[in-house]
Design an enzyme around this catalytic site. Structure first.
Site, PDB file in Angstrom:
ATOM      1  CB  SER A  50     -45.977  45.341 -24.405  1.00  0.00           C
ATOM      2  OG  SER A  50     -44.979  44.524 -24.955  1.00  0.00           O
TER       3      SER A  50
HETATM    4  N1  SAM Z   1     -42.088  46.027 -28.688  1.00  0.00           N
HETATM    5  C1  SAM Z   1     -43.209  45.359 -29.262  1.00  0.00           C
HETATM    6  C2  SAM Z   1     -44.370  46.303 -29.494  1.00  0.00           C
HETATM    7  O1  SAM Z   1     -44.286  47.483 -29.095  1.00  0.00           O
HETATM    8  O2  SAM Z   1     -45.354  45.883 -30.104  1.00  0.00           O
HETATM    9  C3  SAM Z   1     -43.611  44.149 -28.437  1.00  0.00           C
HETATM   10  C4  SAM Z   1     -43.646  42.935 -29.268  1.00  0.00           C
HETATM   11  S1  SAM Z   1     -43.833  41.357 -28.581  1.00  0.00           S
HETATM   12  C5  SAM Z   1     -44.205  41.472 -26.897  1.00  0.00           C
HETATM   13  C6  SAM Z   1     -42.171  40.720 -28.647  1.00  0.00           C
HETATM   14  C7  SAM Z   1     -41.570  40.596 -30.038  1.00  0.00           C
HETATM   15  O3  SAM Z   1     -40.253  40.037 -29.907  1.00  0.00           O
HETATM   16  C8  SAM Z   1     -42.317  39.678 -31.007  1.00  0.00           C
HETATM   17  O4  SAM Z   1     -42.669  40.408 -32.144  1.00  0.00           O
HETATM   18  C9  SAM Z   1     -41.289  38.580 -31.332  1.00  0.00           C
HETATM   19  O5  SAM Z   1     -41.391  38.091 -32.663  1.00  0.00           O
HETATM   20  C10 SAM Z   1     -39.995  39.295 -31.069  1.00  0.00           C
HETATM   21  N2  SAM Z   1     -38.830  38.438 -30.812  1.00  0.00           N
HETATM   22  C11 SAM Z   1     -38.755  37.294 -30.091  1.00  0.00           C
HETATM   23  N3  SAM Z   1     -37.488  36.836 -30.095  1.00  0.00           N
HETATM   24  C12 SAM Z   1     -36.742  37.714 -30.823  1.00  0.00           C
HETATM   25  C13 SAM Z   1     -35.369  37.791 -31.192  1.00  0.00           C
HETATM   26  N4  SAM Z   1     -34.466  36.866 -30.823  1.00  0.00           N
HETATM   27  N5  SAM Z   1     -34.973  38.839 -31.940  1.00  0.00           N
HETATM   28  C14 SAM Z   1     -35.844  39.789 -32.343  1.00  0.00           C
HETATM   29  N6  SAM Z   1     -37.154  39.760 -32.045  1.00  0.00           N
HETATM   30  C15 SAM Z   1     -37.592  38.737 -31.288  1.00  0.00           C
END
Ligand code: SAM
Length: 212
Positions: free
Chosen positions: A59
């Site tokens: 992000s």
């Molecule tokens: N917090 C992260 C960072 O600091 O890099 C942001 C990562 S990205 C915006 C969102 C993440 O949520 C992705 O890696 C995606 O695979 C994960 N994601 C989506 N749905 C999810 C779920 N149901 N459970 C866990 N992770 C999930």
């Protein structure tokens, strides 16, 4: 390495309205260039989201700072993060002294980030599963932070929050979301505030968007 760039990023976050000095100092401690793919390293301290592989993103620093400021984790607070991704948001929470529990559904990203946490000696509890059902074993949490956009607020997050705790979650359609700040007032009473407008990758799972 990249100390000047980190200081510039923090000045930029301050100018954009981030006021919490503890949050700003965590941004000086966490080396964002370690959380992005090598090819992106020179852009690591720009205030932008960057691709991290698997169709996912780290992000934008401003969004991470804002969500952290809204959550306001205190030392030893138990915090659940949904969407570990690169691990950057979890690292910021860890540097703030929180006990961090984080869930990632993508196995490749999960593996990569667990290795990075080990290398950096971050004691962060990780799990590879569908985060929309939460992590009941360690509930209740002082705070829950969701870093992917959800079509609604999953009930499990409300249940797994302590009374007085806060849930920060982007809710909307797949392109645009508002940030909901949900405070648990009692077991069945919640107050909700909103900030617009954000664009997160989708939260995919049982209580999120369905995988195609
Ligand atoms: N917090 C992260 C960072 O600091 O890099 C942001 C990562 S990205 C915006 C969102 C993440 O949520 C992705 O890696 C995606 O695979 C994960 N994601 C989506 N749905 C999810 C779920 N149901 N459970 C866990 N992770 C999930």
């Amino acid at each position: 390495m990249y100390e000047t760039e980190r200081e510039e990023l923090v000045n930029n976050l301050r100018q954009r309205g981030i006021k919490n000095e503890r949050v700003l100092s965590a941004f000086l401690k966490v080396h964002r260039h370690l959380f992005v793919p090598d090819i992106m390293i020179h852009n690591a301290y720009l205030d932008v989201a960057l691709p991290i592989g698997q169709g996912q993103t780290i992000s934008q620093p401003y969004t991470v700072a804002l969500m952290t400021e809204l959550l306001d984790p205190q030392p030893n607070h138990k915090i659940l993060e949904i969407g570990t991704g690169s691990g950057f948001q979890a690292a910021i929470l860890y540097e703030l002294g929180a006990k961090v529990f984080t869930i990632e559904r993508n196995f490749e990203l999960y593996n990569q980030t667990v290795k990075l946490f080990e290398k950096l000696n971050y004691k962060i509890a990780t799990r590879c599963s569908d985060g929309t059902i939460g992590w009941s074993d360690f509930a209740p949490y002082d705070g829950i932070i969701v870093t992917a956009g959800s079509p609604s607020i999953p009930e499990n997050f409300k249940k797994q929050l302590k009374v007085g705790g806060k849930l920060i979650i982007p809710v909307g359609d797949k392109l645009n979301q508002v940030m909901k700040i949900v405070t648990k007032i009692s077991d069945d009473k919640f107050s909700i505030e909103e900030i617009s407008s954000f664009a997160f990758v989708p939260l995919i799972g049982q209580d999120g968007w369905k995988e195609k």
